[in-house]
Design a protein around this motif. Structure first.
Motif, PDB file in Angstrom:
ATOM      1  N   THR A   1       4.123   9.022 -10.061  1.00 56.47           N
ATOM      2  CA  THR A   1       3.613   7.957  -9.197  1.00 56.47           C
ATOM      3  C   THR A   1       4.783   7.319  -8.448  1.00 56.47           C
ATOM      4  O   THR A   1       5.945   7.679  -8.647  1.00 56.47           O
ATOM      5  CB  THR A   1       2.866   6.880 -10.013  1.00 56.47           C
ATOM      6  OG1 THR A   1       3.769   6.317 -10.976  1.00 56.47           O
ATOM      7  CG2 THR A   1       1.650   7.458 -10.711  1.00 56.47           C
ATOM      8  N   GLU A   2       4.449   6.345  -7.631  1.00 64.07           N
ATOM      9  CA  GLU A   2       5.468   5.732  -6.780  1.00 64.07           C
ATOM     10  C   GLU A   2       5.237   4.225  -6.666  1.00 64.07           C
ATOM     11  O   GLU A   2       4.088   3.761  -6.689  1.00 64.07           O
ATOM     12  CB  GLU A   2       5.360   6.357  -5.375  1.00 64.07           C
ATOM     13  CG  GLU A   2       6.602   6.171  -4.559  1.00 64.07           C
ATOM     14  CD  GLU A   2       6.492   6.861  -3.189  1.00 64.07           C
ATOM     15  OE1 GLU A   2       7.531   6.972  -2.540  1.00 64.07           O
ATOM     16  OE2 GLU A   2       5.385   7.242  -2.785  1.00 64.07           O
ATOM     17  N   LYS A   3       6.333   3.484  -6.554  1.00 65.27           N
ATOM     18  CA  LYS A   3       6.251   2.058  -6.243  1.00 65.27           C
ATOM     19  C   LYS A   3       6.859   1.872  -4.855  1.00 65.27           C
ATOM     20  O   LYS A   3       7.982   2.320  -4.611  1.00 65.27           O
ATOM     21  CB  LYS A   3       7.085   1.231  -7.226  1.00 65.27           C
ATOM     22  CG  LYS A   3       6.622   1.264  -8.667  1.00 65.27           C
ATOM     23  CD  LYS A   3       7.550   0.355  -9.462  1.00 65.27           C
ATOM     24  CE  LYS A   3       7.348   0.496 -10.951  1.00 65.27           C
ATOM     25  NZ  LYS A   3       8.230  -0.356 -11.724  1.00 65.27           N
TER      26      LYS A   3
ATOM     27  N   GLU B   1       0.847  -1.196   0.000  1.00 66.59           N
ATOM     28  CA  GLU B   1       0.000   0.000   0.000  1.00 66.59           C
ATOM     29  C   GLU B   1       0.884   1.248   0.000  1.00 66.59           C
ATOM     30  O   GLU B   1       1.982   1.232   0.556  1.00 66.59           O
ATOM     31  CB  GLU B   1      -0.936  -0.020   1.207  1.00 66.59           C
ATOM     32  CG  GLU B   1      -0.212  -0.055   2.527  1.00 66.59           C
ATOM     33  CD  GLU B   1      -1.122  -0.403   3.696  1.00 66.59           C
ATOM     34  OE1 GLU B   1      -2.247  -0.894   3.479  1.00 66.59           O
ATOM     35  OE2 GLU B   1      -0.689  -0.175   4.832  1.00 66.59           O
TER      36      GLU B   1
ATOM     37  N   THR C   1       1.664   2.363  -2.982  1.00 69.23           N
ATOM     38  CA  THR C   1       2.030   2.302  -4.400  1.00 69.23           C
ATOM     39  C   THR C   1       0.938   2.982  -5.222  1.00 69.23           C
ATOM     40  O   THR C   1      -0.242   2.650  -5.086  1.00 69.23           O
ATOM     41  CB  THR C   1       2.158   0.829  -4.847  1.00 69.23           C
ATOM     42  OG1 THR C   1       3.253   0.241  -4.138  1.00 69.23           O
ATOM     43  CG2 THR C   1       2.384   0.714  -6.347  1.00 69.23           C
ATOM     44  N   THR C   2       1.341   3.914  -6.079  1.00 68.19           N
ATOM     45  CA  THR C   2       0.352   4.599  -6.914  1.00 68.19           C
ATOM     46  C   THR C   2       0.589   4.334  -8.401  1.00 68.19           C
ATOM     47  O   THR C   2      -0.163   4.802  -9.243  1.00 68.19           O
ATOM     48  CB  THR C   2       0.370   6.117  -6.635  1.00 68.19           C
ATOM     49  OG1 THR C   2       1.732   6.574  -6.700  1.00 68.19           O
ATOM     50  CG2 THR C   2      -0.208   6.430  -5.271  1.00 68.19           C
ATOM     51  N   TYR C   3       1.648   3.582  -8.719  1.00 65.08           N
ATOM     52  CA  TYR C   3       1.900   3.188 -10.121  1.00 65.08           C
ATOM     53  C   TYR C   3       1.145   1.883 -10.375  1.00 65.08           C
ATOM     54  O   TYR C   3       1.537   0.818  -9.906  1.00 65.08           O
ATOM     55  CB  TYR C   3       3.391   2.981 -10.359  1.00 65.08           C
ATOM     56  CG  TYR C   3       3.709   2.528 -11.766  1.00 65.08           C
ATOM     57  CD1 TYR C   3       3.504   3.377 -12.851  1.00 65.08           C
ATOM     58  CD2 TYR C   3       4.199   1.252 -12.015  1.00 65.08           C
ATOM     59  CE1 TYR C   3       3.781   2.965 -14.138  1.00 65.08           C
ATOM     60  CE2 TYR C   3       4.482   0.828 -13.308  1.00 65.08           C
ATOM     61  CZ  TYR C   3       4.269   1.693 -14.363  1.00 65.08           C
ATOM     62  OH  TYR C   3       4.538   1.286 -15.646  1.00 65.08           O
ATOM     63  N   LEU C   4       0.040   1.970 -11.116  1.00 59.92           N
ATOM     64  CA  LEU C   4      -0.823   0.799 -11.289  1.00 59.92           C
ATOM     65  C   LEU C   4      -0.913   0.371 -12.747  1.00 59.92           C
ATOM     66  O   LEU C   4      -1.675  -0.546 -13.086  1.00 59.92           O
ATOM     67  CB  LEU C   4      -2.234   1.114 -10.756  1.00 59.92           C
ATOM     68  CG  LEU C   4      -2.291   1.606  -9.301  1.00 59.92           C
ATOM     69  CD1 LEU C   4      -3.715   1.973  -8.898  1.00 59.92           C
ATOM     70  CD2 LEU C   4      -1.735   0.547  -8.346  1.00 59.92           C
TER      71      LEU C   4
END
Ligand SMILES: C[S@@+](CC[C@H](N)C(=O)[O-])C[C@H]1O[C@@H](n2cnc3c(N)ncnc32)[C@H](O)[C@@H]1O
Length: 198
Positions: A186-188, A142, A144-147
């Protein structure tokens, strides 16, 4: 298997890497390599860089992925270098582990399933590690915003401390969290655990 967005995504990437002969270990693989000894199962092995390196160091490795490009590459390297390395093409959404292993790795795999399958496969991994052996798991968590690489509604971001709870009763050798910037701001966010079955 049915069309699978993540597998197609990675297969294209692997085709490019094979054509460029680009086979470096990623940072997670480099960090966990020393734990992969004896009989090794590498699930979602991708191009098999970790499996190949473990086999070069004397491990006996079964490397499983759904990408045809990756598995063909692994089989080619195993043959060329006469390694104890078997490449297996299979859909891990529907796969049962055969036998038990000194170490089982799943680096960057389990988040590509829905929650029920991710947890089921993790339990299966835990059952098939020999006593005294290691499980090596890396997942997106959770935050993570790179989907973009996921099939919508078919992925699972683990809770921040979930791996730690799921390995209750094991000896945790390493537990790390790492964040990386991804496209479009985004972020992983990754969690990696190395745990020994006691
Ligand atoms: C993020 S990559 C990780 C590859 C490698 N473990 C590494 O660390 O470089 C995810 C891998 O999981 C594989 N994968 C995703 N879904 C899969 C499925 N249903 N069955 C088998 N492999 C799958 C992809 O083909 C890809 O090789």
């Amino acid at each position: 298997m049915d069309a699978n967005h993540p597998v197609d995504f990675f297969d294209k990437q692997f085709q490019k890497q094979v054509s460029e002969q680009s086979f470096a270990l990623n940072p997670f693989e480099a960090a966990v390599l020393p734990h992969l000894t004896g009989s090794v199962l590498d699930l979602g092995c991708g191009l098999g860089n970790l499996s190949v390196e473990a086999a070069r160091r004397g491990a006996s490795v079964v490397a499983v992925d759904a990408s045809p490009t990756a598995v063909a590459h692994i089989q080619r390297v195993a043959e060329q270098e006469k390694l104890a390395l078997q490449g297996v093409q299979a859909d891990l959404g529907n796969y049962s582990i055969d036998g038990s292993f000194d170490s089982i790795a799943a680096i960057g795999l389990l988040m590509f399933f829905d929650r029920a399958r991710a947890l089921e496969l993790l339990e299966e991994i835990q059952r098939h590690v020999k006593p005294g052996g290691c499980a090596v798991i890396n997942v997106l968590i959770e935050g993570t915003t790179y989907l973009g690489m996921f099939q919508p509604d078919h992925y699972y971001l683990f809770g921040r401390d979930e791996l730690m709870y799921l390995f209750a009763g094991w000896k945790v050798l390493e537990l790390n969290y790492q964040s990386f910037s991804a496209p479009d701001n985004t972020e992983k966010v990754f969690a990696t655990i190395v745990a020994r079955k006691v």
